[in-house]
Design an enzyme around this catalytic site. Structure first.
Site, PDB file in Angstrom:
ATOM      1  N   HIS A 167       0.826  -1.201   0.000  1.00 11.96           N
ATOM      2  CA  HIS A 167       0.000   0.000   0.000  1.00 11.96           C
ATOM      3  C   HIS A 167       0.864   1.255   0.000  1.00 11.96           C
ATOM      4  CE1 HIS A 167      -4.177  -1.459   1.403  1.00 11.96           C
ATOM      5  NE2 HIS A 167      -4.227  -1.006   0.167  1.00 11.96           N
ATOM      6  N   ARG A 265      -9.078  -3.305 -14.559  1.00 18.51           N
ATOM      7  CA  ARG A 265      -8.924  -4.477 -13.678  1.00 18.51           C
ATOM      8  C   ARG A 265     -10.201  -4.625 -12.844  1.00 18.51           C
ATOM      9  NH1 ARG A 265      -3.148  -2.354 -13.095  1.00 18.51           N
ATOM     10  NH2 ARG A 265      -1.770  -4.100 -13.572  1.00 18.51           N
ATOM     11  N   ARG A 301     -11.180  -6.244 -18.471  1.00 18.85           N
ATOM     12  CA  ARG A 301     -10.633  -7.577 -18.206  1.00 18.85           C
ATOM     13  C   ARG A 301     -11.535  -8.293 -17.219  1.00 18.85           C
ATOM     14  NH1 ARG A 301      -4.818  -8.328 -15.537  1.00 18.85           N
ATOM     15  NH2 ARG A 301      -5.889  -7.650 -13.659  1.00 18.85           N
ATOM     16  N   GLU A 390       0.195 -13.340 -20.842  1.00 17.35           N
ATOM     17  CA  GLU A 390       1.018 -13.124 -19.651  1.00 17.35           C
ATOM     18  C   GLU A 390       1.602 -14.429 -19.116  1.00 17.35           C
ATOM     19  OE1 GLU A 390      -1.391 -11.080 -16.746  1.00 17.35           O
ATOM     20  OE2 GLU A 390      -3.126 -12.352 -17.107  1.00 17.35           O
ATOM     21  N   ASN A 413       3.932  -7.758 -16.491  1.00 15.35           N
ATOM     22  CA  ASN A 413       4.213  -8.031 -15.071  1.00 15.35           C
ATOM     23  C   ASN A 413       4.234  -9.541 -14.832  1.00 15.35           C
ATOM     24  OD1 ASN A 413       3.833  -5.277 -14.945  1.00 15.35           O
ATOM     25  ND2 ASN A 413       1.764  -5.427 -14.120  1.00 15.35           N
ATOM     26  N   ASP A 414       3.176 -10.196 -15.283  1.00 18.82           N
ATOM     27  CA  ASP A 414       3.131 -11.645 -15.092  1.00 18.82           C
ATOM     28  C   ASP A 414       4.010 -12.372 -16.107  1.00 18.82           C
ATOM     29  OD1 ASP A 414       1.603 -12.260 -12.796  1.00 18.82           O
ATOM     30  OD2 ASP A 414      -0.187 -11.530 -13.816  1.00 18.82           O
ATOM     31  N   ARG A 424       6.850 -11.758  -8.566  1.00 26.69           N
ATOM     32  CA  ARG A 424       6.868 -10.315  -8.837  1.00 26.69           C
ATOM     33  C   ARG A 424       6.719  -9.457  -7.588  1.00 26.69           C
ATOM     34  NH1 ARG A 424       1.040  -9.462 -11.924  1.00 26.69           N
ATOM     35  NH2 ARG A 424       0.940  -7.378 -11.058  1.00 26.69           N
ATOM     36  N   CYS A 461      -0.045  -3.903 -21.626  1.00 27.03           N
ATOM     37  CA  CYS A 461      -0.699  -3.208 -20.513  1.00 27.03           C
ATOM     38  C   CYS A 461       0.009  -3.461 -19.190  1.00 27.03           C
ATOM     39  CB  CYS A 461      -2.176  -3.594 -20.414  1.00 27.03           C
ATOM     40  SG  CYS A 461      -2.433  -5.329 -20.041  1.00 27.03           S
TER      41      CYS A 461
HETATM   42  C1  PEP Z   1       0.295  -7.953 -16.001  1.00 20.04           C
HETATM   43  O1  PEP Z   1       0.433  -9.070 -15.507  1.00 20.04           O
HETATM   44  O2  PEP Z   1       1.211  -7.361 -16.627  1.00 20.04           O
HETATM   45  C2  PEP Z   1      -0.974  -7.236 -15.871  1.00 20.04           C
HETATM   46  C3  PEP Z   1      -1.163  -6.099 -16.502  1.00 20.04           C
HETATM   47  O3  PEP Z   1      -1.920  -7.769 -15.047  1.00 20.04           O
HETATM   48  P1  PEP Z   1      -1.865  -7.619 -13.435  1.00 20.04           P
HETATM   49  O4  PEP Z   1      -0.734  -6.670 -13.114  1.00 20.04           O
HETATM   50  O5  PEP Z   1      -3.184  -7.105 -13.022  1.00 20.04           O
HETATM   51  O6  PEP Z   1      -1.594  -9.005 -13.024  1.00 20.04           O
HETATM   52 MG    MG Z   2      -1.304 -10.140 -14.817  1.00 25.40          MG
END
Ligand code: PEP
Ligand code: MG
Length: 536
Positions: A167, A265, A301, A390, A413-414, A424, A461
């Site tokens: 946070h 999201r 999503r 992802e 990210n994933d 991550r 994204c």
């Molecule tokens: C990602 O995984 O890059 C993504 C955009 O989804 P989240 O960060 O919500 O897992």
């Molecule tokens: Mg993701």
């Protein structure tokens, strides 16, 4: 920062003759006082800060914590010690759940310190009041303290501990404060030392030169704007979109002039729900977002429940490895109705608003999953149905996936965490978990090549889209849209606008052919003098 409240001694017992019931009542009163104080501060704050303060206030009065402490007090433990021990137990339970819940353990420690301070008549822990500008260095910072930092005096925040999705980090970003977390050396720097904090690069420089300071000041003064049309210097359009999770994110996206939403999201709307939201509840939540973007694209999503974002109504069992478990589209196997209802709600909201609604599924790993999702969307009346890429298998099967899906959006990210097998959420693995890793970029390249062959748009994204240098690489690899936190859009736009498509392609080849992430980043950055000019 002053040290946090000290742990009351293990053998702390109430003064002789103290009535255990009175100790119990003192605990309830102290918890209530902390709750009221946090609520009052929430009322003064807005946006994410208000949310966090309200959430912390709720935790202060959480019956699990208060009752556990009262039980200990009834057994003869001093009230402050009882609260301390109960909080340790609650925090341990949260920590054992991992991910998002584990990060909330810090909030429990904050509530504990506040209640103990109230019980012992000491001032509540917090950030010292300063009138001159300062960089705040702390072991860790409670979200409630971060939320009330005044950006007029506190110019940056550096913590020795804390994960990038805590946070604290989220709030600092929302306040626009440069923040660096997990910087263990920060506590060794003497008070009064001049430091330069670069939140984007994640660096802290001590004793900077006059030149470095002048440049940082120039960057801080630069007015960041976006004219609503992302493009390269030679006019190749790249849609610059916003990532949002709720109506507050929408306000930021609208303010910056985002071309639409590249990632909504939806799970963020329902993180507090114990049961699945009704169709009506969902329609209301989605319309609130869609109504802000008439005539613009909004990529919705479907629920990405699981791992660091558990939803009790979709994540039915505790798993040893939740990031590799039943998350995202995989939950449809046991909770089909939740997906069906969500698609109905999205279609209803789309019909009532003017936004151009696209829908995509998270965590798709196979061509069958993609085809099944697309068929369900079509059955619900949603024509533009795509998938997130992802999971490495999705990138490797992009041609098969895109033969049914209308588009792909790459979640770096994933994709990063699964390609590199690096959680991550762990600051310790940030080096591996880096979207500049050539292996990750090669998977992006494969996906873009499939998109080009099948004439399907491919966007990004994940957080990678918000890095202006990496954005050029992604454009060179063939993505047609970049979706990011709204605050990053002007910088990405400025750098793209100074770079031709041919140069983006050259930079993409350089990055993909690099041996390491560091080589890719340094090689590309060296070719983009605009970054230096803009101080990025
Ligand atoms: C990602 O995984 O890059 C993504 C955009 O989804 P989240 O960060 O919500 O897992
Ligand atoms: Mg993701």
């Amino acid at each position: 920062m002053p040290d946090a409240v000290a742990e009351p001694p293990e053998d702390a017992t109430p003064a002789p003759g103290t009535d255990p019931e009175a100790e119990s009542a003192r605990i309830a009163a102290a918890a209530q006082a902390v709750k009221s104080d946090l609520e009052a501060r929430a009322a003064q704050a807005s946006g994410d800060a208000a949310d966090v303060l309200e959430a912390t206030a709720l935790m202060a009065a959480d019956p699990t914590l208060v009752q556990a402490a009262q039980a200990k007090a009834a057994a003869g433990t001093a009230a402050e010690r009882a609260v301390w021990e109960a909080a340790v137990e609650v925090a341990a339970t949260l920590a054992s759940l991992g991910g998002y819940m584990a990060e909330r353990a810090r909030d429990v420690a904050d509530v504990r310190d506040r209640i103990v301070a109230a019980l012992t008549g000491r001032p509540a822990p917090g950030v010292p009041t300063r009138t001159e500008p300062f960089v705040l260095a702390a072991r860790d910072l409670a979200p409630a303290d971060t939320a009330t930092l005044d950006p007029a005096t506190c110019t940056a925040l550096v913590t020795a501990e804390g994960g990038p999705t805590s946070h604290t980090a989220i709030l600092a970003r929302a306040l626009g404060l440069p923040a660096v977390v997990a910087a263990p050396g920060i506590l060794d720097i003497a008070e009064g030392t001049v430091v330069l904090v670069d939140g984007a690069a994640g660096t802290v420089h001590t004793d900077p030169t006059a030149d470095q300071i002048a440049k940082a000041e120039q960057v801080a003064r630069r007015v960041r704007t976006f004219d609503g049309r992302g493009r390269t210097s030679d006019g190749h359009p790249i849609a610059l979109l916003a990532n949002v999770g709720d109506t507050k994110g929408v306000a930021a996206a609208v303010e910056v002039g985002a071309e639409g939403v590249g990632l909504f999201r939806t799970e963020f709307c329902f993180l507090g729900n114990d049961s699945a939201p009704s169709i009506d509840e969902q329609v209301t939540a989605y319309r609130a977002i869609l109504s802000a973007f008439p005539g613009k694209k909004v990529v919705v999503r479907t629920l990405d429940a699981g791992a660091d974002k558990p939803l009790p109504f979709l994540n039915l069992h505790q798993e040893a490895n939740p990031a590799l478990g039943v998350r995202g589209i995989r939950t449809a196997a046991h909770s089909e109705q939740v997906l069906t209802d969500q698609l109905t709600a999205i279609a209803t909201a789309a019909a009532a608003e003017q936004a151009e609604v696209w829908v995509m599924a998270p965590m798709v790993a196979t061509a069958d999953e993609a085809a099944d999702f697309v068929a369900r969307c079509h059955a619900a009346g949603l024509q533009t149905a795509g998938v997130m890429v992802e999971v490495p298998s999705a990138a490797l099967s992009a041609s098969d996936i895109l033969s049914s899906a209308s588009f792909a959006s790459i979640g770096t990210n994933d994709l990063g965490q699964y390609t590199m097998a690096a959680d991550r959420l762990l600051g310790e693995l940030a080096g591996l978990n880096d979207p500049w890793q050539p292996a990750v970029l090669r998977l992006v390249q494969l996906t873009c090549e499939a998109g080009k062959r099948l004439e399907r748009p491919v966007g990004v994204c994940g957080e990678a889209a918000a890095d202006p240098a990496l954005a050029c690489v992604l454009v060179g690899l063939g993505v047609s849209s970049l979706s990011m936190t709204p605050r990053a859009i002007p910088d990405v736009s400025d750098v793209l606008r100074a770079t031709s498509l041919a140069d983006c392609r050259r930079l993409a080849a350089l990055a993909v052919d690099s041996r390491t992430a560091a080589e890719a980043r340094a090689g590309v950055r060296a070719q983009l003098p605009i970054l230096d000019e803009l101080g990025l």
